[in-house]
Enzyme design. Sequence first.
Site, mmCIF file in Angstrom:
data_model
loop_
_atom_site.group_PDB
_atom_site.id
_atom_site.type_symbol
_atom_site.label_atom_id
_atom_site.label_comp_id
_atom_site.label_asym_id
_atom_site.label_seq_id
_atom_site.Cartn_x
_atom_site.Cartn_y
_atom_site.Cartn_z
ATOM 1 N N SER A 119 -12.652 11.033 -12.184
ATOM 2 C CA SER A 119 -11.218 11.245 -12.439
ATOM 3 C C SER A 119 -10.426 11.158 -11.148
ATOM 4 C CB SER A 119 -10.944 12.635 -13.004
ATOM 5 O OG SER A 119 -11.954 13.085 -13.811
ATOM 6 N N HIS A 142 -12.405 5.085 -16.821
ATOM 7 C CA HIS A 142 -11.964 6.479 -16.973
ATOM 8 C C HIS A 142 -11.669 6.756 -18.444
ATOM 9 C CE1 HIS A 142 -8.996 9.894 -15.860
ATOM 10 N NE2 HIS A 142 -10.221 10.345 -15.874
ATOM 11 N N GLU A 154 -8.874 3.974 -18.876
ATOM 12 C CA GLU A 154 -8.284 3.336 -17.695
ATOM 13 C C GLU A 154 -9.416 2.545 -17.023
ATOM 14 O OE1 GLU A 154 -4.771 5.951 -15.837
ATOM 15 O OE2 GLU A 154 -6.674 7.048 -15.878
ATOM 16 N N ASN A 192 -3.388 10.780 -14.963
ATOM 17 C CA ASN A 192 -3.346 12.114 -14.349
ATOM 18 C C ASN A 192 -2.080 12.334 -13.537
ATOM 19 O OD1 ASN A 192 -5.429 13.655 -15.352
ATOM 20 N ND2 ASN A 192 -6.948 12.680 -14.035
#
Length: 283
Positions: A119, A142, A154, A192
């Site tokens: 991450s 991801h 992702e 994020n």
Amino acid sequence: MIFKTVGVVGAGLMGSEIALVFALTGRKVKLYDTDSSLVDQAMQRLERVLGKGIDRGLYDPSVIDIALPRIERCEGLDHYSDCDLVIEAVFEDEAVKARVFSDLDRFVSNDCVLASNTSSISITTLASKVSESRRSRFIGTHFFSPVSRMKLVEVIPGLDTEPLIVEQVMNVCREIGKTPIEVKDVVGFAVNRLLHAMMIEATRLVEEGVATPEDIDVACRLGLGHPIGPFQLMDATQISLSLQVQEILCGAYGDRFKPRPIMKQMVGAGYNGKKSGRGWYKP
Ligand SMILES: NC(=O)c1ccc[n+]([C@@H]2O[C@H](COP(=O)([O-])OP(=O)(O)OC[C@H]3O[C@@H](n4cnc5c(N)ncnc54)[C@H](O)[C@@H]3O)[C@@H](O)[C@H]2O)c1
């Protein structure tokens, strides 16, 4: 079918369901974890995940007997030599991931594509842990939790990733029913950064007494159409994890991602969310 045999390293929350989504599309999957009892637990959890999916009409009841046996428990990464793609989902620790990738580099074939579900660690940095000739076949994938339900992946090329590999990985994501987006290898990737910008502002609203966590969650669900509010999400995934991600984002982008003081107070007091019995929501 591309990537017929897929290896997954780490049978935790993410790795186990990543294994499942590949098995559900007829692929042979290999699963290894340093703690073999966690692989047993993962298999039991996957049975429950499939059971819930069957109840909701998402899968045919036969999937339990068909998909789960496609997941082979392995004793070590030396069993991964016939994998076409290996996805690493071990602890978010650069040294731990580096060891996994340098082992994989020794055991997998030259054609195998290596991917990380990190991450927050740079894909280019992780790619540097494998031999130079393999870096063109190294990429970030991801996934989002719970992997069996969340559609987004992702896909993050590193500095040396070949465009053909990006295309193949985007395609396999589509084959397993996900929607991939290509994102540059920057800290926090795209999601994020968006999520924590919102969480930090939500926390600031609570600190200023503008609204309660409960009402902000209602606002996000009913006003913005989010499936879950930021405070429920922080409680479900542990507040300390959000704090840790915000510290990483703050290190990369400065004060706009500086965690709010109340987050540190709560984590310091052990009010870490659902698992600890108390978080933004009290029992
Ligand atoms: N949890 C999330 O919501 C989420 C979302 C996206 C990405 N990620 C990333 O996915 C990765 C895994 O996260 P998780 O939540 O599944 O963690 P987790 O703690 O549930 O699982 C990690 C697993 O890796 C195993 N492991 C550790 N070292 C190992 C090694 N050397 N070889 C084999 N197995 C090893 C552990 O025993 C554990 O079972 C992390 O990089 C995390 O940042 C997590």
